[in-house]
Scaffold this active site. Structure first.
Site, PDB file in Angstrom:
ATOM      1  N   GLU A  14       0.815  -1.219   0.000  1.00 38.19           N
ATOM      2  CA  GLU A  14       0.000   0.000   0.000  1.00 38.19           C
ATOM      3  C   GLU A  14       0.850   1.271   0.000  1.00 38.19           C
ATOM      4  O   GLU A  14       0.576   2.212   0.752  1.00 38.19           O
ATOM      5  CB  GLU A  14      -0.965  -0.001   1.199  1.00 38.19           C
ATOM      6  CG  GLU A  14      -1.903  -1.193   1.159  1.00 38.19           C
ATOM      7  CD  GLU A  14      -2.973  -1.167   2.260  1.00 38.19           C
ATOM      8  OE1 GLU A  14      -4.129  -1.463   1.938  1.00 38.19           O
ATOM      9  OE2 GLU A  14      -2.636  -0.866   3.412  1.00 38.19           O
ATOM     10  N   ASP A  20      -8.558  -8.719   3.784  1.00 35.23           N
ATOM     11  CA  ASP A  20      -8.241  -7.649   4.730  1.00 35.23           C
ATOM     12  C   ASP A  20      -9.318  -7.513   5.802  1.00 35.23           C
ATOM     13  O   ASP A  20     -10.096  -6.571   5.763  1.00 35.23           O
ATOM     14  CB  ASP A  20      -8.082  -6.325   3.965  1.00 35.23           C
ATOM     15  CG  ASP A  20      -7.579  -5.206   4.863  1.00 35.23           C
ATOM     16  OD1 ASP A  20      -7.158  -5.483   5.995  1.00 35.23           O
ATOM     17  OD2 ASP A  20      -7.602  -4.040   4.413  1.00 35.23           O
ATOM     18  N   GLU A  24     -12.697  -2.016  12.055  1.00 36.79           N
ATOM     19  CA  GLU A  24     -12.568  -1.289  10.796  1.00 36.79           C
ATOM     20  C   GLU A  24     -13.681  -1.643   9.817  1.00 36.79           C
ATOM     21  O   GLU A  24     -14.273  -0.772   9.194  1.00 36.79           O
ATOM     22  CB  GLU A  24     -11.202  -1.605  10.166  1.00 36.79           C
ATOM     23  CG  GLU A  24     -11.014  -0.952   8.799  1.00 36.79           C
ATOM     24  CD  GLU A  24      -9.648  -1.242   8.182  1.00 36.79           C
ATOM     25  OE1 GLU A  24      -8.844  -1.976   8.796  1.00 36.79           O
ATOM     26  OE2 GLU A  24      -9.398  -0.740   7.072  1.00 36.79           O
TER      27      GLU A  24
END
Lengths: 714, 714
Positions: free
Chosen positions: A307, A381, A409
């Site tokens: 990332e 993820d 998240e």
């Protein structure tokens, strides 16, 4: 009790209220609990029989040394007994043949046969409760176990507890930034006050350490994996050392995430190439410098070439080159290098599912013995439900650590109640079949399958500066469950929930059962309204609002449509041999479970198959009908959760009750929002009516999109 | 007291400790105070005589109505007396001729002749303490004044207090973002939990309202002036309304900062031109929508065409056009539009000092009556010391509100003790001479000079989610002082400090004097090591570390060299007629004070003059010598502050004492850092040795620069 006595008692209460405990309270009468104490409440025991029994064994606390870790243990037992029994129990150096006390005993003759030095046993010996271990920290863990035993009102007379941790590095990963923000944090700002350190030590650091030690957690990575190089500066190492000093008496080591390009940006070198001798020397000197401040420093955690983060591939080197270079710097010390396997390339035709496996398995055997590769539980993820990562089992020569995410998240931030133990257990209990049946992920992680020398389990923390640590009061259970599982992954989700509820919310057994039941269903309920049947990632940039229509981004695998692949034919990502063939990364036994769309368990269906809207599923309904059913059932089930919670009101502290009650209302509102987003969006592909038994959304798709767009505004 | 009674008392204490008040404490003995209660501590009164007198007047609390604001007043008095006196005092509807109580009385006959409806009086009438006002909120303010009187142990028997606020809109501006971060916030994350609202009401919202109401603050702008348009969405208006509901019983209105381009980004219009009828209609509808949720909504705060924010100038319109367009939307309602004058163009040859004056004074008389123009105290941006803004006095037809900054953006964040009342007073007491001598800034702001119909004072809040609200325990005093000055700007810095210390830190008079003395010196000490003699803005992007060498930025007025103008000749910004002539924006009497470098007071010298290194100043030293003297004296004075604090240890709660003690150590370290940065950097221009009486910095300039660069790393 005569009048004078009552008056005195009342006076005592008032004096104490006003002067000693700093709380502004609306009503002097209300019993409040702001959640700060977590599961270490030590409220007075009401049961007279239990109390009487406990009195017998709490005349003194004997501890063999003034070792700081042992002192933490005796401090905690003393504090615990003061709360539970209302008396100050003296700490002495030796029981001197007396009975009726708690005796912490360091065992040197190995007679106890612990699995490892951190293990403990608790038993009654000669009228005392003896807590034994081969190590000081084992005595601390045993002391917390004893207190847990007493907090849950179990008998001491015939106590026999014996336990050793199954994993060596049991740690929290804080994604905390230097400016006090937390990446993916939903419970306020960072616990670490970098601008105040090293001079000011927030009293909360110690309570954080106590909470973790009570679960057996022994490591804490203080800063975000998207790391700032400033943590490698002398200024910040000194700050980190101040925190390490607080944690040390609780057996907790500090670790730091490192910015791989620090030799350039901080060190002023021309390169950060891991094979460059100057770079190697820079890191060696840096590690040496750290150990001068922190003699028991834990090590580095690294997110590299992921990332946008820099890494060894920037110089044509491999992950192993990068990790081994850092490991070399740690050679003179105990520390380790934890290298994350969370990597994926931006390939519009590729399948992100396969990326980590493809990049890492060729490196098996090339990593230094000081390196642990840390793998997220699933291949993508931290989605609400993922199959286990195919890396597990496929790197037998490389210790693979587990990375779970506690912070929510993708689980509704701080307004959705999702008990995560079932997520952790689902992965740990999954059978990889790499060495035949029974080759569970847990046995890989705990080292028993491949003989890993170093074993690790990490949780991305859900803690923050809000008073109750985790925002949602029920999210404390996720920290608790993670900690307990790092110690013993064989505990069941239900066992842990029962324990946590008893310690934290209520001693009432019926209420406990009801809350535990709600908790155990909460993850499936969330999945149903959020990502049913194996969907994933319909979120916006903030990972909060539903956005299945999102189809534009700087990279294809940062869109929603990349994942769900809805079209006029059907829905889901074909990962069979006809598609990306990600399934081939698993053993045949595993492939067989998932490769046939007719027999693939429904929770994994759309993870592996593009299924036509009209296909009849095992439920007897078509895919379209089943998707609708799940989405509606999920949202409706939040109402059921509300009912469950309302029914235990009498047994819950009013402040905690109101807090959860309000969040459940938010959750219901947002569950409907997500349900509507999915149903209306998918309907535009399925071109079928919503089954008549479900109430049609009151909004149009355009209206839902507009409401989501609010969250994309600057 | 016999043994049984003692045992009972002890049991009472323990029971309470463990169950009622949620605190993990290291030592059951230690008396802790985490600062949460601010100045509303209500600790038991120890003085027997005072207590006895207070008993006489606290038999009951009589209140005329069940009005929510009156209920807040009686709740507070009841809670206060419960703490101070240890008894629950009944609330009744009428005194019924009885004496010995506290009687809240709404006065309708105007006989009391208050300056305005919010004023109150407190006196003894027929054996009761009567608190009178023409309004409910006046009774609330009077109740807090009474409690303050009692907390500071003053006699009730002959009490006569009478007070009315001098300014109408007394407000905090929160620079809080929607994601929970705070721009220039150093005390944790935002108090407002947007994701949890409107369902969950954090109990802290109410305590925030209590604290503000106790000072007379009656407005709160909840979001950052760099505003997100999402606050104009229906979702967020509902959230804001939930907060407004909590604040309403405390007389506090909520305001919102608005994003001027919202009609485009949120409303979907093609323009945000204030003269466009669609845009006008959009805002009118939006304001109407807000009032449906919040009937007493306060209004808008606007940062437009400033630092990249959109505004009317994007469409060739003026600030007045923009403000009046919004004011029109508020016509049917009580709300107002507060338009900030903080603007400056990026002109390398210009003087930012002059920008606001040049842009705003031509618009005087053009603003709608509903508009208040909010002006920062100084012409630049909240520097440690600034001359008053030349806008004050030069817009007689436009109500000018004061904007102070409480959060310590340029005052050392949360690790420097700077008591800000002297900053506020310096500006308020400054004489503009616009209507002759005595035309103080205070008289402009309170409306007496120009007859403003609406008067306002705003403080950029220093509050956050940390337990003690403000980070530095002494920073609570800045919130307190600001609030007290919004009510009565004639209070002195010392009066306010004495009051705050007595309420918050200690009842000991000698310790009070010593702490107050330290506080009163703290700002000058900070200025000395940070920006002596009228320097300004030597900070980096984070506004934390010294960086006088900073000379590169996207705009010249975002560099440090733009402000100090150090060169081989000398130091300082020439704002006389020979230079930028900013001085011409002031009246001649003011100009005369500052225009002559020989007579200009030293604190303002470098604000207005470029002074040669060798010029002899009034102190008898050269500029170079004087700069060094101030920088060294400033840093050394922090050691003096440490000594002062250490000496009051016995009189301060241990947790608070340790907190401040540690921060003072950080402050000293950083003061030396800043001193060294300035001395070494300026020496490279002055080319003179550091006067021998000062110890040479141990670091080189390069080393200091490197240490600062750490704070610029990602």
């Amino acid at each position: 009790m005569n009048r004078n006595k009552i008056a005195l008692l009342f006076l005592g209460l008032l004096l104490l209220k006003s002067s000693v405990f700093a709380q502004i309270k609306k009503d002097a009468f209300a019993v409040t609990d702001d959640g700060y104490r977590l599961w270490l409440k030590y409220d007075p025991i009401a049961d007279v029989g239990v109390k009487k029994e406990y009195q017998k064994f709490t005349q003194f606390i004997a501890a063999p040394s003034a070792n700081p870790v042992v002192k933490s243990a005796t401090d905690e037992v003393q504090q615990g007994l003061s709360g539970l029994l209302g008396k100050v129990v003296p700490v002495v150096l030796s029981a001197k043949g007396q009975s009726g006390g708690i005796v912490l005993t360091l065992v040197t003759d190995k007679s106890q046969d612990f699995a490892n030095k951190e293990g403990y046993s608790i038993e009654t010996v000669q009228g005392n409760i003896r807590v034994s271990s081969e190590s000081e920290v084992g005595l601390l863990y045993g002391s917390f176990a004893l207190l847990r035993h007493m907090q849950t009102l179990q008998s001491l007379s015939a106590i026999t507890l014996r336990s050793s941790p199954k994993v060596r590095y049991r740690m929290l990963n804080h994604w905390d930034n230097h400016d006090g923000t937390i990446e993916r944090g939903y419970a306020g700002s960072s616990l670490w006050k970098w601008y105040e350190l090293p001079e000011r030590i927030d009293p909360r650091y110690r309570d954080y350490a106590r909470a973790n030690a009570s679960l057996g957690i022994n490591g804490s990575v203080l800063n975000n994996v998207n790391a700032s190089a400033r943590f490698m500066s002398a200024e910040y190492i000194e700050k980190v050392a101040a925190i390490a000093n607080v944690f040390r008496p609780y057996g907790i080591k500090v670790y730091l995430s490192v910015y791989f390009a620090a030799p350039k940006t901080l060190g002023g070198l021309g390169t950060s190439d891991p094979l460059n001798p100057q770079v190697q020397a820079w890191w060696a000197a840096k590690v040496k410098e750290i150990y001068q401040y922190i003699p028991d420093f834990g090590g580095f955690l690294v997110k590299a070439n992921s990332e946008g983060e820099p890494g060894p591939q920037d110089y044509g080197r491999t992950h192993a080159d990068g990790a081994n270079m850092l490991a070399a710097a740690f050679k003179p010390y105990d520390g380790v290098v934890i290298w994350r396997a969370f990597v994926y390339k931006s390939d519009p035709k590729g399948d992100r599912f396969k990326a980590a496996y493809e990049e890492f398995t060729p490196l098996d055997g090339q990593f230094d013995e000081k390196v642990i590769v840390q793998v997220k539980n699933g291949p993508i993820d931290f989605q609400p439900r993922e199959p286990f990562s195919p890396l597990f089992g496929n790197m037998p020569k490389t210790p693979l650590g587990m990375e779970f995410q506690l912070t929510q998240e993708y689980l509704g931030f701080a307004t959705h109640a999702v008990y995560e133990a079932p997520i952790f257990k689902e992965c740990l209990d999954a059978d990889t079949y790499v060495n035949g049946k029974g080759s569970t992920v847990a046995r890989i992680v705990d080292g028993t399958l491949h003989g890993y020398a170093r074993t690790a389990m990490a949780g991305v923390a859900n803690t923050g500066s809000v008073r109750n640590w985790t925002g949602h009061p029920l999210a404390q259970a996720n920290w608790y469950a993670f900690g307990r599982l790092t110690w013993d992954h064989q505990l069941s989700s239900e066992q842990i929930a029962r324990e946590w509820v008893a310690l934290t919310l209520t001693k009432d057994k019926k209420a406990n059962t009801q809350i535990v039941n709600m908790m155990l269903h909460s993850r499936d309920i969330y999945v149903d309204y959020n990502t049913p049947l194996g969907l994933s990632r319909p979120w916006t940039g903030v990972h909060f609002a539903p956005e299945p229509w999102q189809n534009r981004s700087s990279r294809p695998d940062w869109t929603a449509v990349y994942y769900h692949k809805a079209d006029s034919v059907g829905l889901g990502f074909d990962r069979t041999a006809n598609g990306s063939n990600a399934l081939a990364q698993y053993r045949p036994e595993v492939q067989r479970q998932w490769s046939n769309p007719d027999s693939c368990p429904l929770p994994y269906l759309l993870w592996f198959h593009h299924v036509s809207w009209d296909k009849k599923l095992s439920t007897g309904q078509t895919l379209w009908h089943e998707v609708c059913s799940r989405l509606y059932a999920g949202a409706d089930s939040v109402l059921w959760m509300q009912q469950q919670w309302d029914q235990v009101k009498a047994h819950i502290n009013p402040e905690t009750f109101a807090d959860v009650e309000a969040r459940l209302r938010t959750q219901h509102k947002e569950a409907i929002w997500w349900r509507n987003a999915w149903v209306l969006y998918l309907q535009s592909f399925a071109r079928q009516p919503i089954p008549p038994k479900f109430k049609k959304p009151e909004q149009t798709l355009e209206q839902v999109i507009k409401s989501v767009d609010v969250y994309l505004l600057r």
